[in-house]
Design an enzyme around this catalytic site. Structure first.
Site, PDB file in Angstrom:
ATOM      1  N   LYS A  34     -35.075   3.388  15.210  1.00  0.00           N
ATOM      2  CA  LYS A  34     -35.112   3.204  16.285  1.00  0.00           C
ATOM      3  C   LYS A  34     -36.325   4.215  16.783  1.00  0.00           C
ATOM      4  O   LYS A  34     -37.589   3.623  17.601  1.00  0.00           O
ATOM      5  CB  LYS A  34     -34.006   3.072  17.094  1.00  0.00           C
ATOM      6  CG  LYS A  34     -33.027   2.220  17.180  1.00  0.00           C
ATOM      7  CD  LYS A  34     -31.984   2.403  18.016  1.00  0.00           C
ATOM      8  CE  LYS A  34     -30.936   1.458  17.818  1.00  0.00           C
ATOM      9  NZ  LYS A  34     -30.916   0.024  18.373  1.00  0.00           N
ATOM     10  N   SER A  56     -25.654   0.358  21.289  1.00  0.00           N
ATOM     11  CA  SER A  56     -24.455   0.603  21.810  1.00  0.00           C
ATOM     12  C   SER A  56     -23.584   1.871  21.589  1.00  0.00           C
ATOM     13  O   SER A  56     -22.633   1.967  22.217  1.00  0.00           O
ATOM     14  CB  SER A  56     -23.467  -0.669  21.208  1.00  0.00           C
ATOM     15  OG  SER A  56     -23.371  -0.395  19.779  1.00  0.00           O
ATOM     16  N   HIS A  77     -27.697  -1.846  28.016  1.00  0.00           N
ATOM     17  CA  HIS A  77     -26.802  -2.132  26.870  1.00  0.00           C
ATOM     18  C   HIS A  77     -26.098  -3.478  27.212  1.00  0.00           C
ATOM     19  O   HIS A  77     -25.454  -3.475  28.039  1.00  0.00           O
ATOM     20  CB  HIS A  77     -25.814  -0.953  26.494  1.00  0.00           C
ATOM     21  CG  HIS A  77     -24.881  -1.413  25.581  1.00  0.00           C
ATOM     22  ND1 HIS A  77     -23.531  -0.984  25.527  1.00  0.00           N
ATOM     23  CD2 HIS A  77     -24.956  -2.295  24.334  1.00  0.00           C
ATOM     24  CE1 HIS A  77     -22.846  -1.796  24.473  1.00  0.00           C
ATOM     25  NE2 HIS A  77     -23.760  -2.238  24.037  1.00  0.00           N
ATOM     26  N   GLU A  89     -24.818  -2.198  30.779  1.00  0.00           N
ATOM     27  CA  GLU A  89     -24.687  -1.013  31.086  1.00  0.00           C
ATOM     28  C   GLU A  89     -26.101  -0.264  31.051  1.00  0.00           C
ATOM     29  O   GLU A  89     -26.829  -0.408  30.369  1.00  0.00           O
ATOM     30  CB  GLU A  89     -24.045  -0.120  29.841  1.00  0.00           C
ATOM     31  CG  GLU A  89     -22.315  -0.374  29.850  1.00  0.00           C
ATOM     32  CD  GLU A  89     -21.660   0.171  28.669  1.00  0.00           C
ATOM     33  OE1 GLU A  89     -20.482   0.760  28.800  1.00  0.00           O
ATOM     34  OE2 GLU A  89     -22.473   0.350  27.874  1.00  0.00           O
ATOM     35  N   ASN A 127     -17.787   1.387  25.284  1.00  0.00           N
ATOM     36  CA  ASN A 127     -17.222   1.705  23.827  1.00  0.00           C
ATOM     37  C   ASN A 127     -16.613   3.092  23.786  1.00  0.00           C
ATOM     38  O   ASN A 127     -15.971   3.333  22.682  1.00  0.00           O
ATOM     39  CB  ASN A 127     -18.342   1.655  22.767  1.00  0.00           C
ATOM     40  CG  ASN A 127     -18.933   0.474  22.458  1.00  0.00           C
ATOM     41  OD1 ASN A 127     -17.965  -0.489  22.080  1.00  0.00           O
ATOM     42  ND2 ASN A 127     -20.148  -0.182  22.414  1.00  0.00           N
TER      43      ASN A 127
END
Length: 316
Positions: A34, A56, A77, A89, A127
């Site tokens: 990323k 996430s 997110h 989010e 999460n």
């Protein structure tokens, strides 16, 4: 269909993004890959282009820190499937421009989404808080207290959850769920509350990933019959209160740490993972004293920090 397709441009190189005002990355959950994409992307886009990540579980601050302009970087997110699940989010990093979260929040509302603003902590809101739904269910099965179908049936019949933990892991992907749990555990410096399951690790190693390959905790092959749970009222009550108390404890601790507002904590769990109620509200309904007592008993039995209570739960 034709109108939608006309709005989509296929890009084959990062330089094709040069005119974008907002880019949301949704590639593999690997920090190094990323970061490499973000740093290269910065060479092609304008000074004002906003760069977002759909990660996430990876720290937004760590992803944005390598950029020349980290103030333009933010977590955005979405939840799967993105066209159907309303929650988004919005996660600013320590380096994000202070005006950017509100800007993205308002944009998500324009898109018809339900945005919430979260602190940049491992797992963000959903999460992090949802980990016991899987982790405690796995432990119950690992210890031969109940079968997967009994745990799922208990959570659906007593809690009105749309899917039980094992059905949900099969849908998400057993390997994906295990990866998120492992990341959260590591990012919290191996806090026992988030300790991954050996059963889930073995399932991942055996490539029993769930629906996507036709077999996980359940068999999805043609003609396969789902096992019928053996009903047990006392067992079901224990399963339900054990898992729910762990979830309530996580929500209360998130409230104590100011991870998000009370309203956003409740919204996130209902709109992100389809919980029938917000967990703070559920705590009020069943009684925070009951949740506290369940955790106290679990701690006495296991003598593990996994079952420690939020200081705020004790006060509530």
């Amino acid at each position: 269909m034709t109108e939608i397709l006309a709005n989509i441009s296929i890009a084959t190189e990062l330089k094709d993004f040069k005119d974008c005002e907002l880019i949301i990355e949704a590639i593999i959950e690997n920090k190094e890959i990323k970061t490499k994409v973000f740093t290269e992307l910065e060479n092609h886009v304008s000074e004002t282009c906003i760069i977002g990540s759909n990660t996430s579980s990876i720290s937004i601050t760590s992803l944005g820190a390598e950029l020349k302009k980290p103030e333009r970087f933010i977590g955005i997110h979405f939840f799967n499937p993105a066209p159907l699940m309303p929650l988004v989010e919005v996660i600013p990093s320590l380096l994000t421009d202070k005006s950017l979260p509100e800007k993205i929040y308002n944009l998500m509302k324009e898109w018809g989404k339900t945005p919430v603003i979260a602190k940049d902590i491992p797992g963000f809101i959903v999460n992090r808080i949802a980990r016991p739904y899987y982790g405690e269910a796995l432990r119950i099965v690992e210890e031969n207290i109940a079968t997967p179908e009994q745990v799922d049936d208990a959570m659906k019949t007593l809690g009105n959850f749309k899917m039980g933990p094992f059905e949900l892991m099969d849908l998400i992907g057993v390997d994906v769920n295990f990866s998120v749990t492992t990341t959260v555990y590591k990012e919290y410096f191996y806090d026992p509350k988030y300790k991954p399951s050996l059963l889930q690790q073995r399932m991942s190693e055996a490539k029993l990933h769930g629906r996507k390959i036709g077999k996980g905790f359940y068999d999805y092959s043609e003609g396969a019959e789902k096992p019928v749970p053996q009903k047990d009222e006392v067992l079901y009550d224990d399963i339900f209160h054990r898992i729910l108390s762990m979830l309530i404890n996580e929500a209360v601790e998130a409230k104590r740490l100011g991870i998000a507002s009370d309203e956003d904590l409740e919204l996130a769990m209902q709109k992100g993972v389809n919980y029938p109620k917000g967990l703070l509200q559920w705590g009020k309904e069943i009684g925070y004293d009951l949740a506290s007592e369940v955790l106290e008993n679990l701690y006495d039995e296991y003598q593990e920090d996994r079952y420690r209570q939020s200081p705020l739960l004790r006060r509530m």
